[in-house]
Enzyme design. Structure first.
Site, PDB file in Angstrom:
ATOM      1  N   HIS A  85       0.766  -1.392  -0.158  1.00 34.16           N
ATOM      2  CA  HIS A  85      -0.171   0.067  -0.063  1.00 34.16           C
ATOM      3  C   HIS A  85       0.894   1.190  -0.018  1.00 34.16           C
ATOM      4  O   HIS A  85       0.216   2.243  -0.666  1.00 34.16           O
ATOM      5  CB  HIS A  85      -0.921  -0.060   1.177  1.00 34.16           C
ATOM      6  CG  HIS A  85      -1.667  -1.151   1.153  1.00 34.16           C
ATOM      7  ND1 HIS A  85      -2.592  -1.514   2.372  1.00 34.16           N
ATOM      8  CD2 HIS A  85      -2.172  -2.014   0.401  1.00 34.16           C
ATOM      9  CE1 HIS A  85      -3.167  -2.698   2.211  1.00 34.16           C
ATOM     10  NE2 HIS A  85      -3.086  -3.122   0.920  1.00 34.16           N
ATOM     11  N   HIS A 241      -9.641  -2.136  -4.633  1.00 31.47           N
ATOM     12  CA  HIS A 241      -8.551  -2.473  -3.729  1.00 31.47           C
ATOM     13  C   HIS A 241      -7.503  -3.356  -4.455  1.00 31.47           C
ATOM     14  O   HIS A 241      -6.289  -3.259  -4.121  1.00 31.47           O
ATOM     15  CB  HIS A 241      -8.905  -3.140  -2.372  1.00 31.47           C
ATOM     16  CG  HIS A 241      -7.584  -3.201  -1.434  1.00 31.47           C
ATOM     17  ND1 HIS A 241      -7.392  -2.120  -0.563  1.00 31.47           N
ATOM     18  CD2 HIS A 241      -6.806  -4.301  -1.221  1.00 31.47           C
ATOM     19  CE1 HIS A 241      -6.097  -2.757  -0.037  1.00 31.47           C
ATOM     20  NE2 HIS A 241      -5.875  -3.810  -0.324  1.00 31.47           N
ATOM     21  N   ASP A 245      -3.288  -3.447  -4.601  1.00 30.37           N
ATOM     22  CA  ASP A 245      -2.276  -4.026  -4.351  1.00 30.37           C
ATOM     23  C   ASP A 245      -1.353  -4.579  -5.684  1.00 30.37           C
ATOM     24  O   ASP A 245      -0.234  -4.659  -5.614  1.00 30.37           O
ATOM     25  CB  ASP A 245      -3.164  -5.436  -4.111  1.00 30.37           C
ATOM     26  CG  ASP A 245      -3.607  -5.365  -2.469  1.00 30.37           C
ATOM     27  OD1 ASP A 245      -3.139  -4.673  -1.787  1.00 30.37           O
ATOM     28  OD2 ASP A 245      -4.470  -6.399  -2.241  1.00 30.37           O
ATOM     29  N   HIS A 268      -0.782 -11.868  -4.027  1.00 36.70           N
ATOM     30  CA  HIS A 268       0.494 -11.084  -3.916  1.00 36.70           C
ATOM     31  C   HIS A 268       1.396 -12.076  -4.576  1.00 36.70           C
ATOM     32  O   HIS A 268       2.481 -11.725  -5.080  1.00 36.70           O
ATOM     33  CB  HIS A 268       0.649 -10.794  -2.548  1.00 36.70           C
ATOM     34  CG  HIS A 268      -0.037  -9.491  -1.958  1.00 36.70           C
ATOM     35  ND1 HIS A 268       0.139  -7.993  -2.704  1.00 36.70           N
ATOM     36  CD2 HIS A 268      -0.882  -9.422  -1.105  1.00 36.70           C
ATOM     37  CE1 HIS A 268      -0.677  -7.402  -2.132  1.00 36.70           C
ATOM     38  NE2 HIS A 268      -1.387  -8.080  -1.315  1.00 36.70           N
TER      39      HIS A 268
END
Length: 285
Positions: A85, A241, A245, A268
Site C-alpha cells: 500500500h 482495492h 495491491d 500477492h
C-alpha cells in the site's frame, strides 16, 4: 513502441505515519525520507545498519501470502512485509527514490488502503530531479499463469491496470475494475479502497497469526448474505482495492511502466512472480 523518459523524484521532506500493523496489531511507526537520486526505494530497520532494496530481487513469491514479503540479505535476513500500500502510493506520486524506515516488519495499516500514505507523501512534497529514468515498455503480449491466477501484459501507450475477482456465492461475486494510472485517478478512484476478507476465513487468518489488527474500519468483510460493514467507500470496493495491491507489487520493478496489465483471481504471490517474470523478460534481473 517507445516512451519518453521520466524524471526521477524523491521527497522534499520526511513523512511520518503511526498506527497498528494489520498482522501483529502492534503499534508501529513508518517514516518516509528523502534520499539520493538513483538509489531507488530502500527500507531500513531502526537500530540496524544498511538498507534493503524494495524490489523484485528481494521479494519472495513463496512467502507472499496475503501480503508482499521482502527479505534482506544475510546475515540479518531482515523481513519487510505489507509494504504494497505504501509502494502503490509512492508509485502513483511518481516517487522513484525514498527510504522507508520501520521499527518492525510491517508498517501501520491505517485506513486499510493507500489514502493516508498518499496524503502524507503529497504533504511532504515531491522533488523532481533532472536525472531521467527509462520506462519499461511492453512491446508484445505476455501471459502468465500462477496457482490459478492469470496475468497478462499487453502494449498500451499509457499505464493501465485491470483487476478481476471471483467470489462465487458471495455478495461480491465476479467483479472487476480498470483504471488508467495517474496520480489524480489513483487518488480519486482507488486510494481509499480497503483490504478485504471473506467472513468465513477470518478465524483461520487469526490462527495463522495474520490480520490481528483488522477491523470493520480498515477492512471490507463479506459473505453470501452481504457486507459486515456499515458502509462501503465504493460499491465495487473489493476490485478497486486489488488495483492498489497490483500497483504496489508492480512497483517492485523500480521503473515507470507503459502497458496494460491485467490480473484475474490474482494475489500477492502471483503478482510478485509476474513482476519477476517481467524483470527477466525485459532484462532487469
Amino acid at each position: 513502441m517507445t516512451a519518453e523518459p521520466v524524471c526521477r523524484k524523491t521527497l522534499n521532506t520526511l513523512a511520518v505515519f503511526k498506527g497498528n500493523g494489520i498482522h501483529t496489531n502492534a503499534e508501529t511507526v513508518l517514516t518516509l525520507l528523502p534520499t539520493e537520486i538513483g538509489t531507488g526505494i530502500r527500507a531500513r530497520r531502526i537500530g540496524k545498519p544498511g538498507f534493503v532494496p524494495i524490489d523484485f530481487r528481494h521479494a519472495s513469491a513463496e512467502k507472499s501470502i496475503r501480503r508482499t514479503v521482502v527479505i534482506g540479505p544475510e546475515p540479518d535476513n531482515l523481513v519487510f512485509e505489507q509494504l504494497e500500500h505504501v509502494m502503490a502510493a509512492l508509485c502513483a506520486a511518481g516517487v522513484t527514490d525514498a527510504i522507508i524506515e520501520l521499527g518492525g516488519p510491517e508498517p501501520p495499516f491505517l485506513g486499510g488502503g493507500s489514502k493516508e500514505f498518499l496524503q502524507g507523501i503529497l504533504r511532504a512534497g515531491v522533488d523532481e530531479s533532472a536525472v531521467e529514468l527509462e520506462p519499461l515498455v511492453i512491446h508484445s503480449p505476455m501471459s502468465f499463469e500462477y496457482g490459478g491466477a492469470h496475468l497478462v501484459a499487453t502494449p498500451h501507450e499509457g499505464f493501465r491496470l485491470s483487476c478481476f475477482v471471483d467470489f462465487p456465492g458471495t455478495v461480491v461475486g465476479s467483479a472487476g475494475y480498470s483504471m488508467e494510472v495517474t496520480l489524480e485517478n489513483f487518488a480519486e478512484e482507488v486510494a481509499a479502497a480497503r483490504t478485504f476478507a471473506l467472513k468465513r476465513d477470518i478465524d483461520a487468518l487469526w490462527a495463522a497469526g495474520l490480520a490481528r489488527g483488522g477491523n470493520l474500519q480498515n477492512a471490507v468483510v463479506f459473505d453470501d448474505k452481504g457486507y459486515s460493514n456499515d458502509r462501503l467507500y465504493f460499491e465495487d470496493e473489493v476490485p478497486r482495492h486489488k488495483i492498489i495491491d497490483f500497483l504496489g507489487d508492480l512497483a517492485l520493478l523500480g521503473r515507470p511502466l507503459r502497458g496494460h496489465f491485467w490480473a484475474w483471481k490474482a494475489g500477492h504471490q502471483s503478482h510478485v512472480a509476474f513482476a519477476q517474470k517481467l524483470a527477466r523478460k525485459y532484462g532487469l534481473s
